[in-house]
Design a protein around this motif. Structure first.
Motif, PDB file in Angstrom:
ATOM      1  N   PRO A  23       0.829  -1.213   0.000  1.00 29.29           N
ATOM      2  CA  PRO A  23       0.000   0.000   0.000  1.00 29.29           C
ATOM      3  C   PRO A  23       0.861   1.259   0.000  1.00 29.29           C
ATOM      4  O   PRO A  23       1.981   1.270   0.500  1.00 29.29           O
ATOM      5  N   ILE A  24       0.329   2.298  -0.571  1.00 33.83           N
ATOM      6  CA  ILE A  24       1.029   3.583  -0.614  1.00 33.83           C
ATOM      7  C   ILE A  24       0.591   4.376   0.604  1.00 33.83           C
ATOM      8  O   ILE A  24      -0.602   4.593   0.810  1.00 33.83           O
ATOM      9  N   PRO A  25       1.523   4.814   1.424  1.00 32.92           N
ATOM     10  CA  PRO A  25       1.138   5.509   2.659  1.00 32.92           C
ATOM     11  C   PRO A  25       0.633   6.930   2.404  1.00 32.92           C
ATOM     12  O   PRO A  25       1.012   7.585   1.444  1.00 32.92           O
ATOM     13  N   ILE A  26      -0.248   7.376   3.273  1.00 38.91           N
ATOM     14  CA  ILE A  26      -0.684   8.770   3.277  1.00 38.91           C
ATOM     15  C   ILE A  26       0.267   9.496   4.213  1.00 38.91           C
ATOM     16  O   ILE A  26       0.348   9.182   5.405  1.00 38.91           O
ATOM     17  N   ILE A  27       1.002  10.447   3.676  1.00 39.38           N
ATOM     18  CA  ILE A  27       2.000  11.187   4.450  1.00 39.38           C
ATOM     19  C   ILE A  27       1.322  12.240   5.323  1.00 39.38           C
ATOM     20  O   ILE A  27       1.660  12.409   6.484  1.00 39.38           O
ATOM     21  N   SER A  28       0.368  12.948   4.737  1.00 40.79           N
ATOM     22  CA  SER A  28      -0.373  13.943   5.515  1.00 40.79           C
ATOM     23  C   SER A  28      -1.788  14.045   4.975  1.00 40.79           C
ATOM     24  O   SER A  28      -2.042  13.801   3.794  1.00 40.79           O
ATOM     25  N   GLN A  29      -2.711  14.399   5.877  1.00 37.65           N
ATOM     26  CA  GLN A  29      -4.108  14.560   5.505  1.00 37.65           C
ATOM     27  C   GLN A  29      -4.733  15.570   6.453  1.00 37.65           C
ATOM     28  O   GLN A  29      -4.480  15.540   7.663  1.00 37.65           O
ATOM     29  N   ASP A  30      -5.547  16.455   5.896  1.00 38.07           N
ATOM     30  CA  ASP A  30      -6.184  17.487   6.712  1.00 38.07           C
ATOM     31  C   ASP A  30      -7.605  17.688   6.197  1.00 38.07           C
ATOM     32  O   ASP A  30      -7.821  17.727   4.983  1.00 38.07           O
ATOM     33  N   GLN A  31      -8.559  17.797   7.120  1.00 36.79           N
ATOM     34  CA  GLN A  31      -9.948  18.031   6.743  1.00 36.79           C
ATOM     35  C   GLN A  31     -10.585  18.981   7.734  1.00 36.79           C
ATOM     36  O   GLN A  31     -10.326  18.903   8.935  1.00 36.79           O
ATOM     37  N   VAL A  33     -14.604  20.793   8.207  1.00 35.21           N
ATOM     38  CA  VAL A  33     -15.967  21.036   7.744  1.00 35.21           C
ATOM     39  C   VAL A  33     -16.594  22.016   8.725  1.00 35.21           C
ATOM     40  O   VAL A  33     -16.561  21.790   9.935  1.00 35.21           O
ATOM     41  N   ASN A  34     -17.162  23.102   8.197  1.00 35.59           N
ATOM     42  CA  ASN A  34     -17.709  24.153   9.039  1.00 35.59           C
ATOM     43  C   ASN A  34     -19.239  24.173   8.988  1.00 35.59           C
ATOM     44  O   ASN A  34     -19.846  23.682   8.038  1.00 35.59           O
ATOM     45  N   PHE A  35     -19.846  24.775   9.991  1.00 33.02           N
ATOM     46  CA  PHE A  35     -21.304  24.831  10.083  1.00 33.02           C
ATOM     47  C   PHE A  35     -21.935  25.632   8.951  1.00 33.02           C
ATOM     48  O   PHE A  35     -23.085  25.413   8.603  1.00 33.02           O
ATOM     49  N   ASP A  36     -21.208  26.562   8.376  1.00 35.82           N
ATOM     50  CA  ASP A  36     -21.769  27.378   7.294  1.00 35.82           C
ATOM     51  C   ASP A  36     -21.735  26.668   5.938  1.00 35.82           C
ATOM     52  O   ASP A  36     -22.104  27.238   4.919  1.00 35.82           O
ATOM     53  N   GLY A  37     -21.300  25.410   5.907  1.00 33.52           N
ATOM     54  CA  GLY A  37     -21.242  24.648   4.666  1.00 33.52           C
ATOM     55  C   GLY A  37     -19.901  24.702   3.972  1.00 33.52           C
ATOM     56  O   GLY A  37     -19.668  23.990   3.001  1.00 33.52           O
ATOM     57  N   SER A  38     -18.995  25.531   4.460  1.00 35.74           N
ATOM     58  CA  SER A  38     -17.664  25.591   3.846  1.00 35.74           C
ATOM     59  C   SER A  38     -16.818  24.418   4.338  1.00 35.74           C
ATOM     60  O   SER A  38     -17.072  23.851   5.399  1.00 35.74           O
ATOM     61  N   TYR A  39     -15.833  24.078   3.553  1.00 40.13           N
ATOM     62  CA  TYR A  39     -14.937  22.984   3.931  1.00 40.13           C
ATOM     63  C   TYR A  39     -13.609  23.164   3.227  1.00 40.13           C
ATOM     64  O   TYR A  39     -13.474  23.920   2.282  1.00 40.13           O
ATOM     65  N   ARG A  40     -12.635  22.411   3.709  1.00 41.71           N
ATOM     66  CA  ARG A  40     -11.353  22.306   3.018  1.00 41.71           C
ATOM     67  C   ARG A  40     -10.752  20.962   3.368  1.00 41.71           C
ATOM     68  O   ARG A  40     -10.985  20.421   4.461  1.00 41.71           O
ATOM     69  N   SER A  41     -10.004  20.413   2.448  1.00 44.32           N
ATOM     70  CA  SER A  41      -9.330  19.143   2.680  1.00 44.32           C
ATOM     71  C   SER A  41      -8.080  19.078   1.816  1.00 44.32           C
ATOM     72  O   SER A  41      -7.980  19.752   0.788  1.00 44.32           O
ATOM     73  N   SER A  42      -7.131  18.273   2.268  1.00 42.29           N
ATOM     74  CA  SER A  42      -5.901  18.083   1.509  1.00 42.29           C
ATOM     75  C   SER A  42      -5.260  16.763   1.920  1.00 42.29           C
ATOM     76  O   SER A  42      -5.527  16.252   3.008  1.00 42.29           O
ATOM     77  N   PHE A  43      -4.444  16.225   1.029  1.00 39.66           N
ATOM     78  CA  PHE A  43      -3.662  15.035   1.369  1.00 39.66           C
ATOM     79  C   PHE A  43      -2.414  14.972   0.502  1.00 39.66           C
ATOM     80  O   PHE A  43      -2.340  15.578  -0.562  1.00 39.66           O
ATOM     81  N   LEU A  44      -1.431  14.211   0.985  1.00 42.99           N
ATOM     82  CA  LEU A  44      -0.185  13.936   0.280  1.00 42.99           C
ATOM     83  C   LEU A  44       0.133  12.472   0.498  1.00 42.99           C
ATOM     84  O   LEU A  44       0.091  11.985   1.637  1.00 42.99           O
ATOM     85  N   THR A  45       0.426  11.741  -0.588  1.00 43.75           N
ATOM     86  CA  THR A  45       0.737  10.321  -0.467  1.00 43.75           C
ATOM     87  C   THR A  45       2.242  10.069  -0.634  1.00 43.75           C
ATOM     88  O   THR A  45       2.973  10.939  -1.110  1.00 43.75           O
ATOM     89  N   GLY A  46       2.650   8.883  -0.281  1.00 42.86           N
ATOM     90  CA  GLY A  46       4.053   8.503  -0.358  1.00 42.86           C
ATOM     91  C   GLY A  46       4.604   8.446  -1.762  1.00 42.86           C
ATOM     92  O   GLY A  46       5.824   8.484  -1.962  1.00 42.86           O
ATOM     93  N   ASN A  47       3.747   8.340  -2.770  1.00 42.76           N
ATOM     94  CA  ASN A  47       4.231   8.317  -4.155  1.00 42.76           C
ATOM     95  C   ASN A  47       4.098   9.682  -4.835  1.00 42.76           C
ATOM     96  O   ASN A  47       4.205   9.791  -6.043  1.00 42.76           O
ATOM     97  N   GLY A  48       3.835  10.742  -4.050  1.00 45.80           N
ATOM     98  CA  GLY A  48       3.856  12.098  -4.579  1.00 45.80           C
ATOM     99  C   GLY A  48       2.528  12.650  -5.056  1.00 45.80           C
ATOM    100  O   GLY A  48       2.485  13.766  -5.566  1.00 45.80           O
ATOM    101  N   ILE A  49       1.446  11.895  -4.912  1.00 43.08           N
ATOM    102  CA  ILE A  49       0.140  12.444  -5.283  1.00 43.08           C
ATOM    103  C   ILE A  49      -0.256  13.453  -4.219  1.00 43.08           C
ATOM    104  O   ILE A  49      -0.178  13.182  -3.028  1.00 43.08           O
TER     105      ILE A  49
END
Length: 139
Positions: A23-31, A33-49
């Motif tokens: 399996p390819i590891p997830i190096i970092s992940q952030d999520q 979700v706010n009450f007003d409907g806004s959100y943000r998310s991000s991730f970085l995998t071990g193979n550079g995605i």
């Protein structure tokens, strides 16, 4: 016999190197979700995605004008070694991607790229034969 075992071992080792099953590891992940409907998310995998996205609900509370708007980007290396970087906006005007690998129209006339011939023929056929469309059935 030892030669056959050695060759079998080498064949298995070579096959394993051609199709990695680890399996390819997830190096970092952030999520978030706010009450007003806004959100943000991000991730970085071990193979550079790498991907990031943020979204908001525009005109919240006004049912006739509410619209989601999403901004994001993705980057990875294609199988041929080409670095791919894609950024996008998705909103009431549709999905609007941008990337050096995407076909674009000439800058001077701001027209979209030409429709491929097979798609154009299909569109022309559909326009010429509307009677062949089946009516929608009510459930």
């Amino acid at each position: 016999m030892k030669t056959i075992l050695a060759l079998a071992f080498l064949a298995v080792a070579h096959a394993a190197s051609l199709s990695p099953n680890e399996p390819i590891p997830i190096i970092s992940q952030d999520q978030e979700v706010n009450f007003d409907g806004s959100y943000r998310s991000s991730f970085l995998t071990g193979n550079g995605i790498q991907a990031e996205e943020q979204g908001i609900l525009k005109n919240a509370g006004n049912k006739d004008a509410e619209a989601e708007e999403v901004h994001g980007s993705v980057s990875y290396t294609a199988p041929d070694g080409t670095p791919i970087q894609l950024s996008y906006i998705a909103n009431e005007d549709g999905f609007q991607p941008q990337g050096a690998h995407l076909p674009v129209a000439p800058i001077d006339d701001n027209t979209p790229p030409p429709i491929p011939a097979a798609i154009l023929r299909s569109l022309e056929y559909n326009a010429a034969h509307p009677e062949q469309e089946a009516p929608l059935k009510r459930l």
